[in-house]
Scaffold this active site. Structure first.
Site, PDB file in Angstrom:
ATOM      1  CB  CYS A 156     -16.030  -6.155   6.279  1.00  0.00           C
ATOM      2  SG  CYS A 156     -15.139  -4.622   5.950  1.00  0.00           S
TER       3      CYS A 156
ATOM      4  CB  CYS B 288     -19.009  -4.025   5.122  1.00  0.00           C
ATOM      5  SG  CYS B 288     -17.989  -2.688   5.758  1.00  0.00           S
TER       6      CYS B 288
ATOM      7  NE  ARG C 279     -18.599  -3.147  12.725  1.00  0.00           N
ATOM      8  CZ  ARG C 279     -19.798  -3.667  12.489  1.00  0.00           C
ATOM      9  NH1 ARG C 279     -20.026  -4.944  12.717  1.00  0.00           N
ATOM     10  NH2 ARG C 279     -20.786  -2.931  12.020  1.00  0.00           N
TER      11      ARG C 279
ATOM     12  CB  CYS D 281      -0.903  -0.001   1.235  1.00  0.00           C
ATOM     13  SG  CYS D 281      -2.003   1.419   1.278  1.00  0.00           S
TER      14      CYS D 281
ATOM     15  CB  CYS E 215     -18.406   1.313   9.014  1.00  0.00           C
ATOM     16  SG  CYS E 215     -17.361   0.468  10.221  1.00  0.00           S
TER      17      CYS E 215
ATOM     18  CB  CYS F 193      -1.442   3.899   8.049  1.00  0.00           C
ATOM     19  SG  CYS F 193      -2.488   4.584   6.750  1.00  0.00           S
TER      20      CYS F 193
ATOM     21  CB  CYS G 230      -1.013  -0.141   8.230  1.00  0.00           C
ATOM     22  SG  CYS G 230      -1.868  -1.365   7.203  1.00  0.00           S
TER      23      CYS G 230
HETATM   24  N1  SAM Z   1      -6.824   0.515   3.255  1.00  0.00           N
HETATM   25  C1  SAM Z   1      -8.094   0.807   3.738  1.00  0.00           C
HETATM   26  C2  SAM Z   1      -8.100   2.037   4.611  1.00  0.00           C
HETATM   27  O1  SAM Z   1      -7.077   2.379   5.202  1.00  0.00           O
HETATM   28  O2  SAM Z   1      -9.166   2.666   4.714  1.00  0.00           O
HETATM   29  C3  SAM Z   1      -8.768  -0.327   4.465  1.00  0.00           C
HETATM   30  C4  SAM Z   1      -8.054  -1.253   5.369  1.00  0.00           C
HETATM   31  S1  SAM Z   1      -7.343  -0.592   6.821  1.00  0.00           S
HETATM   32  C5  SAM Z   1      -6.339  -1.934   7.308  1.00  0.00           C
HETATM   33  C6  SAM Z   1      -8.664  -0.477   7.993  1.00  0.00           C
HETATM   34  C7  SAM Z   1      -8.333  -0.020   9.392  1.00  0.00           C
HETATM   35  O3  SAM Z   1      -7.726  -1.055  10.131  1.00  0.00           O
HETATM   36  C8  SAM Z   1      -7.411   1.158   9.582  1.00  0.00           C
HETATM   37  O4  SAM Z   1      -8.033   2.380   9.344  1.00  0.00           O
HETATM   38  C9  SAM Z   1      -7.026   1.020  11.039  1.00  0.00           C
HETATM   39  O5  SAM Z   1      -7.933   1.730  11.872  1.00  0.00           O
HETATM   40  C10 SAM Z   1      -7.162  -0.491  11.291  1.00  0.00           C
HETATM   41  N2  SAM Z   1      -5.834  -1.096  11.525  1.00  0.00           N
HETATM   42  C11 SAM Z   1      -4.889  -1.362  10.603  1.00  0.00           C
HETATM   43  N3  SAM Z   1      -3.787  -1.879  11.175  1.00  0.00           N
HETATM   44  C12 SAM Z   1      -4.032  -1.933  12.513  1.00  0.00           C
HETATM   45  C13 SAM Z   1      -3.251  -2.357  13.629  1.00  0.00           C
HETATM   46  N4  SAM Z   1      -2.012  -2.799  13.521  1.00  0.00           N
HETATM   47  N5  SAM Z   1      -3.829  -2.286  14.859  1.00  0.00           N
HETATM   48  C14 SAM Z   1      -5.103  -1.820  14.985  1.00  0.00           C
HETATM   49  N6  SAM Z   1      -5.864  -1.396  13.962  1.00  0.00           N
HETATM   50  C15 SAM Z   1      -5.334  -1.441  12.746  1.00  0.00           C
HETATM   51  C1  DTB Z   2     -11.453  -1.695  11.359  1.00  0.00           C
HETATM   52  O1  DTB Z   2     -11.598  -0.611  11.951  1.00  0.00           O
HETATM   53  N1  DTB Z   2     -10.777  -2.725  11.825  1.00  0.00           N
HETATM   54  C2  DTB Z   2     -10.752  -3.801  10.866  1.00  0.00           C
HETATM   55  C3  DTB Z   2     -11.738  -3.298   9.784  1.00  0.00           C
HETATM   56  N2  DTB Z   2     -11.997  -1.947  10.191  1.00  0.00           N
HETATM   57  C4  DTB Z   2     -11.399  -3.393   8.358  1.00  0.00           C
HETATM   58  C5  DTB Z   2      -9.348  -4.089  10.385  1.00  0.00           C
HETATM   59  C6  DTB Z   2      -8.390  -4.360  11.491  1.00  0.00           C
HETATM   60  C7  DTB Z   2      -7.048  -4.688  10.901  1.00  0.00           C
HETATM   61  C8  DTB Z   2      -6.045  -5.066  11.919  1.00  0.00           C
HETATM   62  C9  DTB Z   2      -4.713  -5.369  11.345  1.00  0.00           C
HETATM   63  C10 DTB Z   2      -4.710  -6.494  10.351  1.00  0.00           C
HETATM   64  O2  DTB Z   2      -5.226  -7.595  10.606  1.00  0.00           O
HETATM   65  O3  DTB Z   2      -4.118  -6.304   9.269  1.00  0.00           O
HETATM   66 FE1  SF4 Z   3      -2.892   1.237   3.356  1.00  0.00          FE
HETATM   67 FE2  SF4 Z   3      -2.874   0.099   5.731  1.00  0.00          FE
HETATM   68 FE3  SF4 Z   3      -3.140   2.736   5.550  1.00  0.00          FE
HETATM   69 FE4  SF4 Z   3      -5.177   1.104   4.754  1.00  0.00          FE
HETATM   70  S1  SF4 Z   3      -4.401   1.362   6.825  1.00  0.00           S
HETATM   71  S2  SF4 Z   3      -4.343   2.894   3.692  1.00  0.00           S
HETATM   72  S3  SF4 Z   3      -3.979  -0.629   3.957  1.00  0.00           S
HETATM   73  S4  SF4 Z   3      -1.325   1.541   4.930  1.00  0.00           S
END
Ligand code: SAM
Ligand code: DTB
Ligand code: SF4
Length: 328
Positions: free
Chosen positions: A110, A142, A274, A66, A202, A70, A73
């Site tokens: 989702c 979703c 959630r 990606c 959401c 973030c 992530c």
């Molecule tokens: N890429 C898309 C976006 O950022 O909108 C969708 C997927 S993203 C992984 C969805 C959410 O997962 C993020 O906004 C964040 O709040 C949560 N998330 C991602 N990595 C995480 C982590 N290591 N711990 C907790 N929440 C996480």
């Molecule tokens: C959200 O707020 N939490 C979910 C869902 N929306 C998509 C994702 C959590 C991802 C946690 C890190 C992972 O498993 O990659």
């Molecule tokens: Fe990309 Fe992860 Fe950020 Fe979603 S949360 S935009 S997958 S880096």
């Protein structure tokens, strides 16, 4: 009174927050946990069945590489993590997973993708087919695919999309310390595009990234000030991932999560709250307290998007012990 999203301008971050909402949140933060939970229970019981939990299954339909940075992530191309990237999964594979999720009690499926924004063309058309296919299985569909234009949102709505997840993640003030490649305003713009298209919103965020108590208050205040309020609010506890800038953050104190859940419940009475990432690190007792505080949905299954989750059997066993049921 809530402020319409459209009235909030780029130049004034504080504009996202209704001051009366923030004051109320501050008061709630000062309550003892028993007093806070008592208030949350009153609101919860007025608006939801306190003994039912919705099961929602996640599927990472496009993983890793990606372009966003973030800091939390594992899928960001900016960091070296263990995640294996893959392009968009086939319709057969996704529908198989959706059917399995349904068989296991989920009513919502989702689909997440590691895009900065949903690309037009082939991938877009394939996503439309995925939405149609999951909807045909009689599941709430979703998606969380990054930023979305209003035009794209309208097309996804026509395909049958029920809800779109796009998190604000944290307070407007702390946001810049976590993400530099996409602004808070852009997130709000996407929420507006989703809502205008008639798709349910959401939006939530993460607790435990090093933000202050005030940041947590302001994070919930932004969500509660949105007009209309989001239909669902995922509360994630940071899952620290090796290779990311937040790898060394300590796990959040579960009672802080309970507080955030209770305050979200009180301030967004109609929303599904959630309990999402980080649940695997919570004891049964801490999860139970979150349910009592007003959480009424969990992400279930062996995996979230890329990280391990509590697992279906454990979740069913927990609900059983608590005398609670899956929301159908
Ligand atoms: N890429 C898309 C976006 O950022 O909108 C969708 C997927 S993203 C992984 C969805 C959410 O997962 C993020 O906004 C964040 O709040 C949560 N998330 C991602 N990595 C995480 C982590 N290591 N711990 C907790 N929440 C996480
Ligand atoms: C959200 O707020 N939490 C979910 C869902 N929306 C998509 C994702 C959590 C991802 C946690 C890190 C992972 O498993 O990659
Ligand atoms: Fe990309 Fe992860 Fe950020 Fe979603 S949360 S935009 S997958 S880096």
């Amino acid at each position: 009174m809530n402020l319409p999203i459209a009235e909030k301008t780029q130049s004034d971050k504080h504009n996202y927050i209704n001051s009366a909402v923030l004051e109320r949140i501050k008061e709630l933060y000062n309550l003892s946990i028993p007093d806070l939970i008592f208030q949350a229970q009153i609101i919860h019981r007025e608006n939801h069945n306190p003994n039912k939990i919705q099961f929602c299954t996640l599927s990472s339909i496009k993983t890793g590489s990606c372009p966003e940075d973030c800091h939390y992530c594992p899928q960001s191309a900016h960091y070296k993590t263990d995640v294996e990237s893959h392009n968009l999964l086939s319709k057969e594979k996704v529908l198989e997973d959706a059917q399995e999720a349904k068989n296991n009690g989920s009513t919502r499926f989702c689909m997440g993708a590691s895009w900065r924004n949903l690309p037009n063309g082939k991938d877009f058309n394939e996503v439309v087919e995925l939405i149609k296919g999951v909807k045909e299985l009689d599941l709430e569909v979703c998606c969380t695919l990054g930023m979305l234009s209003e035009e794209q949102a309208l097309k996804l709505k026509t395909a049958g999309l029920h809800t779109y997840n796009h998190n604000i993640d944290t307070s407007p003030e702390f946001y810049d310390k976590i993400i530099s490649t996409r602004s808070f305003d852009e997130r709000i713009q996407t929420l507006q595009n989703i809502q205008k298209a008639g798709i349910r919103v959401c939006s939530g965020g993460i607790i435990g990234m090093g933000e202050s108590i005030e940041d947590r208050q302001r994070f919930i205040a932004v969500l509660a000030s949105l007009n209309p309020q989001p239909d669902s609010v995922p509360i994630n506890a940071l899952v620290p991932i090796e290779g990311t800038p937040l790898a060394d953050k300590p796990l959040i104190d579960p009672l802080e999560l309970v507080k955030a859940v209770a305050i979200a419940r009180i301030m967004l009475p109609k929303a599904m709250v959630r309990l999402s990432a980080g649940r695997r690190f919570l004891s049964n007792e801490a999860q139970a307290l979150c349910f009592v505080a007003g959480a009424n949905s969990i992400h279930t299954g062996e995996k979230l998007l890329t990280t391990p989750n509590a697992g279906l059997n454990k979740d069913k066993e927990l609900l059983n012990k608590l005398g609670m049921q899956i929301l159908q």
